[in-house]
Write a protein that holds these residues in place. Sequence first.
Motif, PDB file in Angstrom:
ATOM      1  N   ASN A   1      -6.564  -3.838  -8.009  1.00  0.00           N
ATOM      2  CA  ASN A   1      -7.776  -3.358  -8.440  1.00  0.00           C
ATOM      3  C   ASN A   1      -8.919  -4.341 -10.234  1.00  0.00           C
ATOM      4  OD1 ASN A   1     -10.613  -2.634  -7.078  1.00  0.00           O
ATOM      5  ND2 ASN A   1     -10.157  -1.121  -8.398  1.00  0.00           N
TER       6      ASN A   1
ATOM      7  N   GLU B   1      -2.590  -2.242 -10.604  1.00  0.00           N
ATOM      8  CA  GLU B   1      -3.143  -1.673  -9.490  1.00  0.00           C
ATOM      9  C   GLU B   1      -3.882  -3.173  -9.367  1.00  0.00           C
ATOM     10  OE1 GLU B   1      -7.329   0.038 -10.383  1.00  0.00           O
ATOM     11  OE2 GLU B   1      -6.435  -0.968 -12.697  1.00  0.00           O
TER      12      GLU B   1
ATOM     13  N   TYR C   1      -1.792  -2.116  -4.288  1.00  0.00           N
ATOM     14  CA  TYR C   1      -1.216  -1.989  -5.181  1.00  0.00           C
ATOM     15  C   TYR C   1      -0.225  -3.791  -5.452  1.00  0.00           C
ATOM     16  CZ  TYR C   1      -0.555   3.219  -6.278  1.00  0.00           C
ATOM     17  OH  TYR C   1      -0.335   3.788  -6.848  1.00  0.00           O
TER      18      TYR C   1
ATOM     19  N   ASP D   1       0.129   5.385   0.250  1.00  0.00           N
ATOM     20  CA  ASP D   1      -0.241   6.340   0.960  1.00  0.00           C
ATOM     21  C   ASP D   1      -2.442   5.623   0.445  1.00  0.00           C
ATOM     22  OD1 ASP D   1       1.109   8.060   0.202  1.00  0.00           O
ATOM     23  OD2 ASP D   1       0.763   9.098  -1.331  1.00  0.00           O
ATOM     24  N   ARG D   2      -2.702   4.600   0.926  1.00  0.00           N
ATOM     25  CA  ARG D   2      -3.737   3.511   1.198  1.00  0.00           C
ATOM     26  C   ARG D   2      -4.166   3.268  -0.354  1.00  0.00           C
ATOM     27  NH1 ARG D   2      -6.987   8.326   5.444  1.00  0.00           N
ATOM     28  NH2 ARG D   2      -5.603   7.937   6.932  1.00  0.00           N
ATOM     29  N   THR D   3      -3.972   3.738  -1.269  1.00  0.00           N
ATOM     30  CA  THR D   3      -3.582   2.715  -2.993  1.00  0.00           C
ATOM     31  C   THR D   3      -3.267   1.290  -2.339  1.00  0.00           C
ATOM     32  OG1 THR D   3      -3.785   4.683  -3.538  1.00  0.00           O
ATOM     33  CG2 THR D   3      -3.632   2.647  -4.832  1.00  0.00           C
TER      34      THR D   3
ATOM     35  N   ASP E   1     -14.415  -4.162  -9.618  1.00  0.00           N
ATOM     36  CA  ASP E   1     -13.335  -3.433  -7.978  1.00  0.00           C
ATOM     37  C   ASP E   1     -13.271  -4.603  -7.185  1.00  0.00           C
ATOM     38  OD1 ASP E   1     -13.590  -1.389  -9.250  1.00  0.00           O
ATOM     39  OD2 ASP E   1     -15.412  -0.255  -8.398  1.00  0.00           O
TER      40      ASP E   1
ATOM     41  N   GLU F   1       1.008  -1.548  -0.038  1.00  0.00           N
ATOM     42  CA  GLU F   1       0.462  -0.348  -0.013  1.00  0.00           C
ATOM     43  C   GLU F   1       0.753   1.214   0.328  1.00  0.00           C
ATOM     44  OE1 GLU F   1      -3.161   0.172   2.618  1.00  0.00           O
ATOM     45  OE2 GLU F   1      -3.853  -0.736   2.506  1.00  0.00           O
TER      46      GLU F   1
END
Length: 110
Positions: A44, A42, A29, A25-27, A49, A23
Motif C-alpha cells: 500500500n 505493506e 503484503y 488475514d486479508r491484509t 492508498d 495476503e
Amino acid sequence: MESPFIEVAQADAIAPGKFIRVEVDRTPYLIARVDERYYAVEDNCSHEDYPLSYGCLDGARIKCSLHGSRFDLETGQPADEPADTPIRTYRVELADGRLWLDPSGPLNQR
Ligand code: FES
C-alpha cells in the motif's frame, strides 16, 4: 509464547529482482527479493492508498506506478515526492527454503 511468523511462500518462488504479493488475514503484503535478501512491506502506497504491487523494483526500492515515488524496502522511507510518509516494513525470514512473515507489527514507525 507462540511464534508470530506465518509461512507465506516458497523462497524459490521469487527470483532475484522480483516480488510477490501475499495476503495474511486479508491484509496484502509485498515480499521482495534483492539478490539473496528478502524484504516485506505493506502492499500500500503511503501517498494515496494505491497497491505498490502494481509497481516495480528499482534496486532495493519499490516504485509506485501511480505517481512514481520510490520507497526503501529496508526502512520504508520515500526517496521521491509526492510521497512524504514511510510505508510499513515487516520482518521476513528464510527457513527450510520457505519464507516466514511476522505480520504482528511493523518494524518501523510512521
Ligand atoms: S499513490 Fe503512490 S506515489 Fe501517489
